[in-house]
Design a protein around this motif. Structure first.
Motif, mmCIF file in Angstrom:
data_model
loop_
_atom_site.group_PDB
_atom_site.id
_atom_site.type_symbol
_atom_site.label_atom_id
_atom_site.label_comp_id
_atom_site.label_asym_id
_atom_site.label_seq_id
_atom_site.Cartn_x
_atom_site.Cartn_y
_atom_site.Cartn_z
ATOM 1 N N GLU A 105 4.949 9.696 -9.657
ATOM 2 C CA GLU A 105 4.343 9.984 -10.952
ATOM 3 C C GLU A 105 3.835 11.421 -11.007
ATOM 4 N N HIS A 106 3.228 11.879 -9.908
ATOM 5 C CA HIS A 106 2.739 13.261 -9.848
ATOM 6 C C HIS A 106 3.898 14.237 -10.007
ATOM 7 N N GLY A 107 5.054 13.882 -9.442
ATOM 8 C CA GLY A 107 6.220 14.749 -9.561
ATOM 9 C C GLY A 107 6.808 14.778 -10.959
ATOM 10 N N LEU A 108 6.498 13.757 -11.766
ATOM 11 C CA LEU A 108 7.069 13.662 -13.106
ATOM 12 C C LEU A 108 6.163 14.197 -14.214
ATOM 13 N N VAL A 109 4.904 14.494 -13.883
ATOM 14 C CA VAL A 109 3.966 14.886 -14.938
ATOM 15 C C VAL A 109 4.348 16.209 -15.614
ATOM 16 N N SER A 110 5.138 17.032 -14.917
ATOM 17 C CA SER A 110 5.524 18.299 -15.529
ATOM 18 C C SER A 110 6.603 18.146 -16.591
ATOM 19 N N VAL A 111 7.201 16.933 -16.670
ATOM 20 C CA VAL A 111 8.231 16.683 -17.688
ATOM 21 C C VAL A 111 7.510 16.285 -18.982
ATOM 22 N N THR A 145 0.834 -1.201 0.000
ATOM 23 C CA THR A 145 0.000 0.000 0.000
ATOM 24 C C THR A 145 0.870 1.253 0.000
ATOM 25 N N ALA A 146 1.917 1.236 0.830
ATOM 26 C CA ALA A 146 2.822 2.381 0.905
ATOM 27 C C ALA A 146 3.537 2.618 -0.419
ATOM 28 N N LEU A 147 3.969 1.540 -1.054
ATOM 29 C CA LEU A 147 4.674 1.674 -2.328
ATOM 30 C C LEU A 147 3.752 2.120 -3.450
ATOM 31 N N ASP A 148 2.502 1.663 -3.409
ATOM 32 C CA ASP A 148 1.523 2.157 -4.395
ATOM 33 C C ASP A 148 1.357 3.669 -4.256
ATOM 34 N N ARG A 149 1.296 4.128 -3.014
ATOM 35 C CA ARG A 149 1.176 5.567 -2.777
ATOM 36 C C ARG A 149 2.441 6.293 -3.255
ATOM 37 N N ALA A 150 3.599 5.680 -3.014
ATOM 38 C CA ALA A 150 4.854 6.295 -3.450
ATOM 39 C C ALA A 150 4.908 6.415 -4.962
ATOM 40 N N VAL A 151 4.438 5.380 -5.668
ATOM 41 C CA VAL A 151 4.399 5.439 -7.133
ATOM 42 C C VAL A 151 3.531 6.612 -7.584
#
Length: 209
Positions: A195-201, A185-191
């Motif tokens: 991913e949210h941090g990468l959407v601006s690329v 569950t924690a790793l799913d949240r981390a993904v």
């Protein structure tokens, strides 16, 4: 056909099982006896191999602590390849999820000792930092191949976000003793956060040709 080529052969699977057995035996002995008190001969005996065989898999006792990190990075390098019609972001997500499934299953019982060893010993911490830097460099190179023309800073920042973010969460879960379900569950949240941090690329959202 691609999946068949990607699937390791019998010999390779046997070598991987031996490597995992050595790493698991080493972590168990480190937990039971202590790191300094455990010798390579002890690890070899626990893994039912000859001491010389140990060196066919690991250069030193220090390197066995990082077996999983090295294996997971190798998996990411194999999976993070361009797929026609798929955006780099989709490729990254798929690759990370596949690898994290292995992370949750591997060394569950001894994950905490693995993290503790690195945090407690300066020499191991230095090796961990070097591996983290090497991993970020490797992922950056893969991103450049995945996204030809990606701006330099975008590639550097994206690799740092992906590698640093996931490594930090894995270490946290193991240090705090998360059970496999909670860790998943924690790793799913981390993904999701990564991913949210990468959407601006922008380059990561363009489909591969």
């Amino acid at each position: 056909m691609d999946e068949e080529r990607a699937r390791p052969g019998l010999r390779e699977r046997k070598k991987q099982r031996t490597r995992q057995a050595i790493a698991t035996a080493a972590l168990r002995l480190f937990a039971e006896r202590g790191y300094e008190e455990t010798t390579i001969a002890d690890i070899a005996a626990a893994a039912d191999i000859a001491p010389r065989t140990f060196f066919g898999y690991f250069p030193s006792k220090e390197d066995v602590v990082f077996a999983e990190i090295d294996d997971r990075l190798a998996e990411v390098s194999e999976r993070l390849r361009r797929t026609p019609g798929e955006t780099p972001m989709e490729t990254i997500r798929r690759s990370i999820v596949d690898v994290l499934n292995a992370v949750v299953a591997e060394h569950a019982e001894y994950g905490a000792i693995q993290v503790a060893l690195v945090l407690e010993r300066p020499a191991l911490r230095a090796r961990a930092l070097q591996r983290l830097t090497d991993a970020q460099d490797a992922i950056e190179a893969l991103l450049r191949d995945l996204c030809p023309g990606i701006p330099e800073i975008d590639a550097v920042a994206a690799s740092g976000i992906a590698v640093g973010g996931m490594q930090a969460v894995v270490a946290h879960c193991r240090r705090e003793g998360y059970d496999p379900v909670s860790m998943r569950t924690a790793l799913d949240r981390a993904v999701h956060v990564v991913e949210h941090g990468l959407v601006s690329v922008e380059a990561l959202s363009r489909p591969s040709p």
